[in-house]
Design a protein around this motif. Sequence first.
Motif, short mmCIF file in Angstrom:
data_model
loop_
_atom_site.label_atom_id
_atom_site.label_comp_id
_atom_site.label_asym_id
_atom_site.label_seq_id
_atom_site.Cartn_x
_atom_site.Cartn_y
_atom_site.Cartn_z
N SER A 1 1.65 47.47 -71.50
CA SER A 1 2.44 46.47 -70.78
C SER A 1 3.76 47.05 -70.28
O SER A 1 4.19 46.78 -69.15
N SER B 1 3.43 41.11 -78.84
CA SER B 1 2.62 41.75 -77.80
C SER B 1 2.29 40.77 -76.68
O SER B 1 2.22 41.15 -75.51
N VAL C 1 7.30 51.34 -79.02
CA VAL C 1 5.97 51.65 -79.57
C VAL C 1 6.07 52.71 -80.65
O VAL C 1 5.35 52.66 -81.66
N GLY D 1 3.26 41.32 -72.88
CA GLY D 1 2.12 41.30 -71.96
C GLY D 1 2.29 40.27 -70.86
O GLY D 1 1.94 40.52 -69.70
N THR E 1 1.28 39.82 -82.98
CA THR E 1 0.49 39.32 -81.86
C THR E 1 1.37 38.58 -80.86
O THR E 1 1.24 38.72 -79.64
N THR F 1 9.98 51.48 -73.54
CA THR F 1 8.61 51.26 -74.03
C THR F 1 8.24 52.30 -75.07
O THR F 1 7.69 51.98 -76.13
N GLU G 1 -2.29 45.69 -80.88
CA GLU G 1 -1.02 45.19 -80.37
C GLU G 1 -0.13 46.32 -79.87
O GLU G 1 0.55 46.19 -78.84
N LEU H 1 -1.35 47.44 -76.57
CA LEU H 1 -1.04 46.45 -75.55
C LEU H 1 0.42 46.53 -75.13
O LEU H 1 0.76 46.44 -73.94
N ILE H 2 1.31 46.71 -76.11
CA ILE H 2 2.74 46.82 -75.78
C ILE H 2 3.01 48.07 -74.95
O ILE H 2 3.76 48.04 -73.97
#
Length: 430
Positions: free
Chosen positions: A245, A380, A226, A384, A377, A222, A238, A241-242
């Motif tokens: 998540s 993500s 990111v 998600g 989007t 992760t 986004e 959110l990533i």
Amino acid sequence: MPGRDPQERGRTTTPLELLYDLTYVVAFAAASDQLAEQLGRGDIWPALGAFAFAVWAVSWAWLNFTWFASAYGNDDVLFRLATIVQMIGVIVLIYGLPVSFESAAHGESPNNLLLVIGYIVMRVPLIALWLRAAVEDPPHRRNAISYVVIISVVQVGWFVTAIAGLPVVVTVVSLVVLAMAEMIGPVVAAERYGYAPWNAGHIAERFALLTLITIGEVIAGTTAAVGVLTQVQGWSVEAVLIAASGLVIAASVWWSYFLVPSRLVLEKRPERTFGWRYAHLPLFGSIAAIGAGLHLATIALEHGGVSLLGIALALAVPLATTVALIFLIWSVLMRSFDLTHLPLLLATLAPLAAALAVGAGTQPHQALDLEAPGALTALSAVIGLVALGAVVEVVGHETVGFGHTLRAWRQTRAGALKRSGPLHGRGDRI
């Protein structure tokens, strides 16, 4: 080295064992990275085969050390030196992983001499330790000698497969046979010659710690994904959110695993440890594969060449496998099968199926292009939805499965009270 007390309560992991585990942080990371790189090139099946071989070799060597340390870990100078030598073997094996994956990608055997040398270096000190146990713990001598014979014979087999130059099919079949011999031999020997004085509660803690190590790969994946995304496009909704998540996936896997009361049950019914431990071998691989899926997203963001559907598959499949394996571990541990878990499993799979649908609906045959409208989007959304599937598993287990766990635990405890005699005192058998 007379053997530890198998009935000792509150037995905990030693600093030496924690030091030993650090090498496995690197080993799982290396295997995960190699899997992601090969998937990014499109070598799917060879990559999965090499990954399975690598994870098994690493996990099995760790399991054998842990098994011995639980029975005989006296933490003296000789034991410490033998442990450090085994750590060197892990590092050598790691250097052989790139060769293994490249060979598999070219249709060759994933086995290679460097990898085998590392594996043998991990195992030979353990042979010496079992010989020492055979001398200094006479009641368990036959059990210790059986481990010496099994490990020694199989190591010769590993070495021969690396240097014999056999056809690929023959080599792969030989590897499978050797792996089965490594796993089945100790069980047969223990049934015949008795059990080493391992501690079930200590074993449960050690496996839990290695599970945490593999979950760390999800957090590492992760962070990498990111980090690349923010370097390319800066922080965005986004990206947040990533990041969230990925952490939710890691936390949910942790939560689900530790809803299984392994230590509590194994201390009451230690004879269930053998089946329980073998169910962990694919679990370590599936969790590490989730991290590989996030590494694959990093490759897609940094270098391109990977479709969104490929990323969705690389995340959804290992997470679904992890959930199923946790349920398997629960079933083996509790000796029970709860049909209420099946609707829960389907509910968990629903968001994962939605993630695959998003991936399939977003140019499935083209590489992910962040410049394309809605691409970020969609990425993500895929990650998600996978995280949502992990959350559904946790919520469902807490609200539905926990009650059955309590009932199964009461039955286990009642059965344990009816049992007579110790599990494996000096020379005793289950």
